[in-house]
Motif scaffolding. Sequence first.
Motif, PDB file in Angstrom:
ATOM      1  N   ARG A  94       6.521   1.691  -9.471  1.00 22.46           N
ATOM      2  CA  ARG A  94       6.515   1.540  -7.950  1.00 22.46           C
ATOM      3  C   ARG A  94       5.239   1.144  -7.400  1.00 22.46           C
ATOM      4  O   ARG A  94       5.256   0.597  -6.282  1.00 22.46           O
ATOM      5  CB  ARG A  94       6.985   2.854  -7.566  1.00 22.46           C
ATOM      6  CG  ARG A  94       8.639   3.160  -8.099  1.00 22.46           C
ATOM      7  CD  ARG A  94       9.265   4.177  -7.097  1.00 22.46           C
ATOM      8  NE  ARG A  94       8.381   5.295  -7.005  1.00 22.46           N
ATOM      9  CZ  ARG A  94       8.721   6.489  -7.763  1.00 22.46           C
ATOM     10  NH1 ARG A  94       9.619   6.192  -8.563  1.00 22.46           N
ATOM     11  NH2 ARG A  94       7.816   7.651  -7.466  1.00 22.46           N
ATOM     12  N   ASP A  95       4.217   1.646  -7.764  1.00 24.04           N
ATOM     13  CA  ASP A  95       2.893   1.071  -7.280  1.00 24.04           C
ATOM     14  C   ASP A  95       2.246   0.213  -8.084  1.00 24.04           C
ATOM     15  O   ASP A  95       0.869  -0.017  -7.788  1.00 24.04           O
ATOM     16  CB  ASP A  95       2.173   2.551  -7.374  1.00 24.04           C
ATOM     17  CG  ASP A  95       2.721   3.646  -6.414  1.00 24.04           C
ATOM     18  OD1 ASP A  95       3.454   3.313  -5.316  1.00 24.04           O
ATOM     19  OD2 ASP A  95       2.733   4.965  -6.903  1.00 24.04           O
ATOM     20  N   ILE A  96       2.695  -0.601  -8.841  1.00 23.32           N
ATOM     21  CA  ILE A  96       2.191  -1.672  -9.550  1.00 23.32           C
ATOM     22  C   ILE A  96       2.598  -3.080  -9.166  1.00 23.32           C
ATOM     23  O   ILE A  96       3.855  -3.389  -9.245  1.00 23.32           O
ATOM     24  CB  ILE A  96       2.191  -1.573 -11.311  1.00 23.32           C
ATOM     25  CG1 ILE A  96       1.648  -0.045 -11.651  1.00 23.32           C
ATOM     26  CG2 ILE A  96       1.368  -2.580 -11.951  1.00 23.32           C
ATOM     27  CD1 ILE A  96      -0.008   0.173 -11.434  1.00 23.32           C
ATOM     28  N   ASP A  97       1.709  -3.828  -8.845  1.00 30.72           N
ATOM     29  CA  ASP A  97       2.217  -5.381  -8.598  1.00 30.72           C
ATOM     30  C   ASP A  97       1.888  -6.369  -9.709  1.00 30.72           C
ATOM     31  O   ASP A  97       0.589  -6.272 -10.227  1.00 30.72           O
ATOM     32  CB  ASP A  97       1.682  -6.190  -7.509  1.00 30.72           C
ATOM     33  CG  ASP A  97       2.456  -5.317  -6.219  1.00 30.72           C
ATOM     34  OD1 ASP A  97       3.579  -4.751  -6.334  1.00 30.72           O
ATOM     35  OD2 ASP A  97       1.841  -5.175  -5.077  1.00 30.72           O
ATOM     36  N   VAL A 108      -2.964  -8.142 -11.936  1.00 34.95           N
ATOM     37  CA  VAL A 108      -2.274  -6.947 -11.999  1.00 34.95           C
ATOM     38  C   VAL A 108      -2.918  -5.896 -11.253  1.00 34.95           C
ATOM     39  O   VAL A 108      -4.058  -5.795 -11.155  1.00 34.95           O
ATOM     40  CB  VAL A 108      -2.003  -6.293 -13.425  1.00 34.95           C
ATOM     41  CG1 VAL A 108      -1.325  -5.045 -13.540  1.00 34.95           C
ATOM     42  CG2 VAL A 108      -1.495  -7.298 -14.317  1.00 34.95           C
ATOM     43  N   LYS A 109      -2.421  -5.123 -10.121  1.00 34.85           N
ATOM     44  CA  LYS A 109      -2.950  -4.176  -9.404  1.00 34.85           C
ATOM     45  C   LYS A 109      -2.057  -3.170  -9.124  1.00 34.85           C
ATOM     46  O   LYS A 109      -0.979  -3.208  -8.864  1.00 34.85           O
ATOM     47  CB  LYS A 109      -3.381  -4.886  -8.158  1.00 34.85           C
ATOM     48  CG  LYS A 109      -2.517  -5.635  -7.253  1.00 34.85           C
ATOM     49  CD  LYS A 109      -3.060  -6.503  -6.133  1.00 34.85           C
ATOM     50  CE  LYS A 109      -1.805  -7.066  -5.225  1.00 34.85           C
ATOM     51  NZ  LYS A 109      -2.503  -7.949  -4.232  1.00 34.85           N
ATOM     52  N   GLY A 110      -2.604  -1.827  -8.543  1.00 33.71           N
ATOM     53  CA  GLY A 110      -1.944  -1.104  -7.890  1.00 33.71           C
ATOM     54  C   GLY A 110      -2.391   0.518  -8.302  1.00 33.71           C
ATOM     55  O   GLY A 110      -3.616   0.543  -8.811  1.00 33.71           O
ATOM     56  N   TYR A 127      -7.110   3.371  -7.779  1.00 40.19           N
ATOM     57  CA  TYR A 127      -6.377   2.031  -7.583  1.00 40.19           C
ATOM     58  C   TYR A 127      -7.381   1.158  -8.613  1.00 40.19           C
ATOM     59  O   TYR A 127      -8.589   1.395  -8.844  1.00 40.19           O
ATOM     60  CB  TYR A 127      -6.689   1.536  -5.996  1.00 40.19           C
ATOM     61  CG  TYR A 127      -6.057   0.117  -6.029  1.00 40.19           C
ATOM     62  CD1 TYR A 127      -4.945  -0.173  -5.500  1.00 40.19           C
ATOM     63  CD2 TYR A 127      -7.295  -0.910  -6.019  1.00 40.19           C
ATOM     64  CE1 TYR A 127      -4.686  -1.558  -5.158  1.00 40.19           C
ATOM     65  CE2 TYR A 127      -6.862  -1.939  -5.904  1.00 40.19           C
ATOM     66  CZ  TYR A 127      -5.482  -2.352  -5.273  1.00 40.19           C
ATOM     67  OH  TYR A 127      -5.188  -3.634  -4.961  1.00 40.19           O
ATOM     68  N   PHE A 128      -6.311   0.199  -9.130  1.00 36.74           N
ATOM     69  CA  PHE A 128      -7.368  -0.422 -10.103  1.00 36.74           C
ATOM     70  C   PHE A 128      -6.732  -1.970  -9.705  1.00 36.74           C
ATOM     71  O   PHE A 128      -5.645  -2.277  -9.187  1.00 36.74           O
ATOM     72  CB  PHE A 128      -6.910  -0.496 -11.358  1.00 36.74           C
ATOM     73  CG  PHE A 128      -5.874  -0.748 -11.845  1.00 36.74           C
ATOM     74  CD1 PHE A 128      -5.471  -1.920 -12.676  1.00 36.74           C
ATOM     75  CD2 PHE A 128      -4.468  -0.299 -11.870  1.00 36.74           C
ATOM     76  CE1 PHE A 128      -4.380  -2.696 -13.143  1.00 36.74           C
ATOM     77  CE2 PHE A 128      -3.269  -0.793 -12.352  1.00 36.74           C
ATOM     78  CZ  PHE A 128      -3.307  -1.848 -12.876  1.00 36.74           C
ATOM     79  N   ARG A 129      -7.700  -3.037 -10.350  1.00 40.12           N
ATOM     80  CA  ARG A 129      -7.186  -4.436  -9.798  1.00 40.12           C
ATOM     81  C   ARG A 129      -7.710  -5.335 -11.062  1.00 40.12           C
ATOM     82  O   ARG A 129      -8.985  -5.089 -11.423  1.00 40.12           O
ATOM     83  CB  ARG A 129      -7.769  -5.056  -8.445  1.00 40.12           C
ATOM     84  CG  ARG A 129      -7.157  -6.470  -8.186  1.00 40.12           C
ATOM     85  CD  ARG A 129      -7.386  -6.652  -6.769  1.00 40.12           C
ATOM     86  NE  ARG A 129      -7.062  -8.057  -6.217  1.00 40.12           N
ATOM     87  CZ  ARG A 129      -7.262  -8.518  -5.225  1.00 40.12           C
ATOM     88  NH1 ARG A 129      -7.962  -7.917  -4.399  1.00 40.12           N
ATOM     89  NH2 ARG A 129      -6.763  -9.748  -4.978  1.00 40.12           N
ATOM     90  N   PHE A 130      -7.069  -6.254 -11.549  1.00 38.30           N
ATOM     91  CA  PHE A 130      -7.718  -6.872 -12.578  1.00 38.30           C
ATOM     92  C   PHE A 130      -6.914  -8.397 -12.200  1.00 38.30           C
ATOM     93  O   PHE A 130      -5.841  -8.634 -12.078  1.00 38.30           O
ATOM     94  CB  PHE A 130      -7.104  -6.398 -13.985  1.00 38.30           C
ATOM     95  CG  PHE A 130      -7.226  -7.796 -15.119  1.00 38.30           C
ATOM     96  CD1 PHE A 130      -8.603  -7.670 -15.638  1.00 38.30           C
ATOM     97  CD2 PHE A 130      -6.408  -8.413 -15.527  1.00 38.30           C
ATOM     98  CE1 PHE A 130      -8.919  -8.873 -16.605  1.00 38.30           C
ATOM     99  CE2 PHE A 130      -6.707  -9.417 -16.368  1.00 38.30           C
ATOM    100  CZ  PHE A 130      -7.869  -9.477 -17.047  1.00 38.30           C
ATOM    101  N   ARG A 131      -7.804  -9.509 -12.222  1.00 35.88           N
ATOM    102  CA  ARG A 131      -7.281 -10.890 -12.212  1.00 35.88           C
ATOM    103  C   ARG A 131      -7.864 -11.774 -13.124  1.00 35.88           C
ATOM    104  O   ARG A 131      -9.273 -11.782 -12.982  1.00 35.88           O
ATOM    105  CB  ARG A 131      -7.502 -11.217 -10.675  1.00 35.88           C
ATOM    106  CG  ARG A 131      -6.748 -12.693 -10.332  1.00 35.88           C
ATOM    107  CD  ARG A 131      -7.023 -12.862  -8.659  1.00 35.88           C
ATOM    108  NE  ARG A 131      -8.190 -13.549  -8.484  1.00 35.88           N
ATOM    109  CZ  ARG A 131      -8.601 -13.615  -7.257  1.00 35.88           C
ATOM    110  NH1 ARG A 131      -7.784 -13.407  -6.166  1.00 35.88           N
ATOM    111  NH2 ARG A 131      -9.740 -14.011  -6.919  1.00 35.88           N
TER     112      ARG A 131
END
Length: 377
Positions: free
Chosen positions: A29-32, A64-66, A73-77
């Motif tokens: 629910r908290d991951i995009d 991918v982030k969330g 919180y993490f973020r990868f691009r």
Amino acid sequence: MEKQTNEGNQLFTDTIKSLIPISKQSLLRDIDVVFNTRMAYDSKFFDGEHTLSNFNVNQLRFEVKGKIHDKVYFRFRNRYTREPIPGNLDNISRSVDLAFVRIDLSPRTNFSFGKLCADWGGWEFDFNPIDILAYNDIIEYADNFLVGAGISHTLSDEKNSFSFQILNSRTKTYEEQYGSTAPPNLNPSEYPLAAVVNWRGNFFDGKFETTYSYSFFNEAKGAHMNYFALGNKFKAKNLLLYYDFQYSDEGLDRKGIISGIISNQYQYAAQNTLYVENWIRAEYLVNPKINLLLTVMTSNASWKDNPDPNGSSKLSTSYGLIPTIQYMPFKDFNMKFYLGYVARKYNYTGYAETTFGAKDYTTGLLSFGIIAPLLVL
């Protein structure tokens, strides 16, 4: 036969469901998961002559982030339109834009660590890259994603926020970055770091916003870079207007534009160079489905350390004009069809032409395609 097929489908469904334990499904629910995409049919021109027309995937960045915890919180691009070559200073592929963890220290303060987006001021770099058909020279030639740490804090008025980052000054070592062009009078620094300070402000109920920054780069011993970026955003009913001013004073020519101009007479990278830029973007929403855009930009390049006593410090000016029309067919889905033209003109001073053989030229790019941050999860 029908019963066996249904049983097979049920078994398949149950197997898929079991891949993600029920106890962890709430994380989704908290991951995009996003595919930042721009695909187009491009026609290219040089000095007014058509050179090539072809289909391009101009941008494809998987993200991918969330949240993975209430305060983490993490973020990868990852960019699939750049070669995945690891930087020998930071040990991560240059195709990776972002790979960091953010920890919320309080509701208004957070700490980030990993490969970060350098918090430059200015709105040009603040846009999602899929929305920029062409960057001005400073952003185009800079290392914008660097490994380091940062802290940010929003004031209680929620209209002003500040951030501070300590980053590697580049992705490569000094030797790899400059190679045989490294000036013999300079030595690499033992601390190739950069400090970035940013202020974001919001005024008049959101009608005027700022993002200003100052950055100090330790490029080599005795050679530093001071970079100022001042971004301003004005908002009216159907109109958005952006203006960026950027100033990069470089003890060692990091952008490489001046070094490229003088390379036929000087084998080493230029020292004490200056880049000054202006960038304006206007957006007018004609109706909910049609958006008109116009970007105008200039960039001036100077060599303050020109050893020629009769020479000029300013060597070139580049200009850019990007008219664009966007069509947004879906009210509830962020997909845009666009038609845009990127016109660039590169002018060299008379001194640069007679001394270094530089020649003025123009480029053009007619692009028709689709822009979409494809949110698949």
